[in-house]
Design a protein around this motif. Structure first.
Motif, PDB file in Angstrom:
ATOM      1  N   UNK A 141       0.866  -1.185   0.000  1.00  0.00           N
ATOM      2  CA  UNK A 141       0.000   0.000   0.000  1.00  0.00           C
ATOM      3  C   UNK A 141       0.896   1.226   0.000  1.00  0.00           C
ATOM      4  N   UNK A 142       0.627   2.153  -0.919  1.00  0.00           N
ATOM      5  CA  UNK A 142       1.477   3.323  -1.029  1.00  0.00           C
ATOM      6  C   UNK A 142       0.671   4.534  -1.478  1.00  0.00           C
ATOM      7  N   UNK A 143       1.376   5.626  -1.737  1.00  0.00           N
ATOM      8  CA  UNK A 143       0.756   6.868  -2.213  1.00  0.00           C
ATOM      9  C   UNK A 143       1.299   7.226  -3.587  1.00  0.00           C
ATOM     10  N   UNK A 144       0.783   8.307  -4.143  1.00  0.00           N
ATOM     11  CA  UNK A 144       1.195   8.710  -5.491  1.00  0.00           C
ATOM     12  C   UNK A 144       2.665   9.086  -5.559  1.00  0.00           C
ATOM     13  N   UNK A 145       3.182   9.675  -4.503  1.00  0.00           N
ATOM     14  CA  UNK A 145       4.565  10.128  -4.468  1.00  0.00           C
ATOM     15  C   UNK A 145       4.781  10.972  -3.238  1.00  0.00           C
ATOM     16  N   UNK A 148       3.799  16.638  -5.328  1.00  0.00           N
ATOM     17  CA  UNK A 148       3.262  16.667  -6.687  1.00  0.00           C
ATOM     18  C   UNK A 148       4.366  16.672  -7.738  1.00  0.00           C
ATOM     19  N   UNK A 149       5.531  17.145  -7.371  1.00  0.00           N
ATOM     20  CA  UNK A 149       6.630  17.212  -8.330  1.00  0.00           C
ATOM     21  C   UNK A 149       7.405  15.898  -8.432  1.00  0.00           C
ATOM     22  N   UNK A 150       7.050  14.929  -7.617  1.00  0.00           N
ATOM     23  CA  UNK A 150       7.793  13.657  -7.639  1.00  0.00           C
ATOM     24  C   UNK A 150       6.854  12.456  -7.733  1.00  0.00           C
ATOM     25  N   UNK A 151       5.763  12.616  -8.461  1.00  0.00           N
ATOM     26  CA  UNK A 151       4.823  11.503  -8.637  1.00  0.00           C
ATOM     27  C   UNK A 151       5.384  10.539  -9.678  1.00  0.00           C
ATOM     28  N   UNK A 173      -3.279  10.408  -2.991  1.00  0.00           N
ATOM     29  CA  UNK A 173      -2.676  11.649  -2.517  1.00  0.00           C
ATOM     30  C   UNK A 173      -1.172  11.461  -2.381  1.00  0.00           C
ATOM     31  N   UNK A 174      -0.456  12.555  -2.361  1.00  0.00           N
ATOM     32  CA  UNK A 174       0.967  12.508  -2.056  1.00  0.00           C
ATOM     33  C   UNK A 174       1.164  12.566  -0.545  1.00  0.00           C
ATOM     34  N   UNK A 175       2.388  12.309  -0.129  1.00  0.00           N
ATOM     35  CA  UNK A 175       2.669  12.410   1.296  1.00  0.00           C
ATOM     36  C   UNK A 175       2.467  13.847   1.776  1.00  0.00           C
ATOM     37  N   UNK A 176       2.886  14.802   0.957  1.00  0.00           N
ATOM     38  CA  UNK A 176       2.785  16.200   1.356  1.00  0.00           C
ATOM     39  C   UNK A 176       1.338  16.595   1.616  1.00  0.00           C
ATOM     40  N   UNK A 181      -7.145  18.096   0.777  1.00  0.00           N
ATOM     41  CA  UNK A 181      -7.407  18.151  -0.653  1.00  0.00           C
ATOM     42  C   UNK A 181      -8.167  16.924  -1.134  1.00  0.00           C
ATOM     43  N   UNK A 182      -8.250  16.797  -2.433  1.00  0.00           N
ATOM     44  CA  UNK A 182      -9.005  15.696  -3.032  1.00  0.00           C
ATOM     45  C   UNK A 182      -8.050  14.639  -3.573  1.00  0.00           C
ATOM     46  N   UNK A 183      -8.389  13.377  -3.345  1.00  0.00           N
ATOM     47  CA  UNK A 183      -7.583  12.285  -3.896  1.00  0.00           C
ATOM     48  C   UNK A 183      -7.693  12.299  -5.419  1.00  0.00           C
ATOM     49  N   UNK A 184      -6.550  12.175  -6.095  1.00  0.00           N
ATOM     50  CA  UNK A 184      -6.509  12.207  -7.562  1.00  0.00           C
ATOM     51  C   UNK A 184      -6.382  10.780  -8.088  1.00  0.00           C
ATOM     52  N   UNK A 185      -7.502  10.251  -8.540  1.00  0.00           N
ATOM     53  CA  UNK A 185      -7.528   8.866  -9.013  1.00  0.00           C
ATOM     54  C   UNK A 185      -7.048   8.740 -10.457  1.00  0.00           C
TER      55      UNK A 185
END
Length: 334
Positions: A141-145, A148-151, A173-176, A181-185
């Motif tokens: 299980x992880x996140x997008x990055x 936003x600049x390191x996805x 979502x990113x860690x940051x 905010x909204x999850x970007x699927x």
């Protein structure tokens, strides 16, 4: 049929997300009763496991009625991760899950959880070695990055699949972002729909209604959905989503009797399983607001539940709610 290794999960499984101090056996029990297809333990520190720390070892408790179930671990040091893998195998879950997504500072600061998103080669190495050591299907299980600049979630997915990880759950979502905010699927869909990806991809983030679950299922093409915060105090979300998928109709919200029944069962199991009565009382407090959401005037009772210091007091208050709101119909707003 969605499968993780040889574990069959149905055509479109609904997964209960691992949540610290939430997804313990009592909570998992009520979610399973309401239709969760697969669940995970709270995330477990590998350092705690190998040192036999009570809190970490306690989280290994799983029960046959919960199956299929995954035990989730987190850490950053290879030797500790491998030793913990051997401990987890003794508990015989269906799946060993690695948490590479927790955004909490105390976890990230040690290079674990989402902290490893800064070091994708290390993520790949840890996953590879755990896959090689374990006889269980290994998932992540992880996140997008990290931000936003390191996805680089597609690269991550390919690397993890390449070393033998058998399913991937992605929080949009990113860690940051933490939980703001909204999850970007769209990034999750990019992974799922890439022709090189063959393992199941589960989407996670912001699913809080049957309508949204169906929309995201159709729009993003994932293999299943992982639900976290929306299930807290409202385990019926799994039942309602499945009914909506099958019929296109919304189920009426659970009755007062159903809510009280589940709340009492949840609390009784907590009393039985927790190390102390006061721990069970305190850890139930996060659930009361959602269990009785929609009842006018419930705040006075909820405050008393939160301030209660004995199990008998909790049950007395629940009995008062049953009498005070007899015949009341709920309007659940997602």
């Amino acid at each position: 049929m969605v499968k993780i290794g040889n574990v069959e999960l149905g055509d479109f499984p609904l997964l209960l997300a691992p949540m610290e101090d939430v997804s313990d056996p009592p909570f998992r029990a009520v979610c399973k009763a309401c239709g969760a297809d697969m669940m995970y333990t709270e995330f477990i520190s590998v350092e705690g496991l190998i040192r036999d720390a009570d809190k970490s070892v306690e989280k290994l408790d799983i029960f046959d009625y919960e199956r299929p179930i995954g035990i989730q671990i987190f850490g950053a040091e290879l030797d500790s991760m491998l030793k913990a893998t051997e401990i987890v195998e003794q508990e015989n879950p269906e799946v060993l899950d690695i948490n590479f997504g927790c955004p909490v500072k105390k976890v990230v600061g040690k290079g674990a959880g989402a902290g490893i998103l800064k070091d994708i080669p290390k993520m790949e190495l840890l996953s590879k070695e755990i896959v090689n050591r374990s006889n269980l299907p290994v998932t992540v299980k992880t996140r997008l990055g990290w931000d936003h600049d390191s996805i680089k979630i597609l690269e991550v997915a390919k690397r993890l699949q390449g070393v033998g990880v058998q399913a991937l759950s992605i929080h949009g979502r990113t860690r940051k972002q933490m939980y703001t905010g909204e999850a970007d699927w769209s990034y999750i869909a990019e992974v799922k729909n890439n022709p090189d990806i063959h393992i199941p991809i589960f989407g996670n983030g912001d699913i809080n209604s049957p309508q949204k679950a169906l929309e995201y299922k159709n729009r993003f093409g994932v293999d299943g959905i992982m639900i976290g915060r929306a299930a807290i105090g409202y385990p019926w979300i799994f039942r309602e989503i499945k009914h909506y998928f099958a019929t296109g109709e919304l189920l009426p919200p659970p009755t007062l009797e159903e809510r009280l029944d589940i709340c009492r069962k949840h609390f009784l199991f907590s009393l039985e399983w927790k190390r102390s009565e006061i721990t069970a009382i305190n850890e139930m407090k996060r659930h009361y607001a959602a269990y009785f959401k929609g009842l006018r005037g419930i705040k006075q009772y909820r405050m008393r539940l939160v301030q209660s210091s004995s199990s008998s007091e909790v049950f007395d208050i629940l009995n008062e709610i049953e009498i005070a709101y007899a015949g009341t119909e709920f309007i659940h707003e997602y």
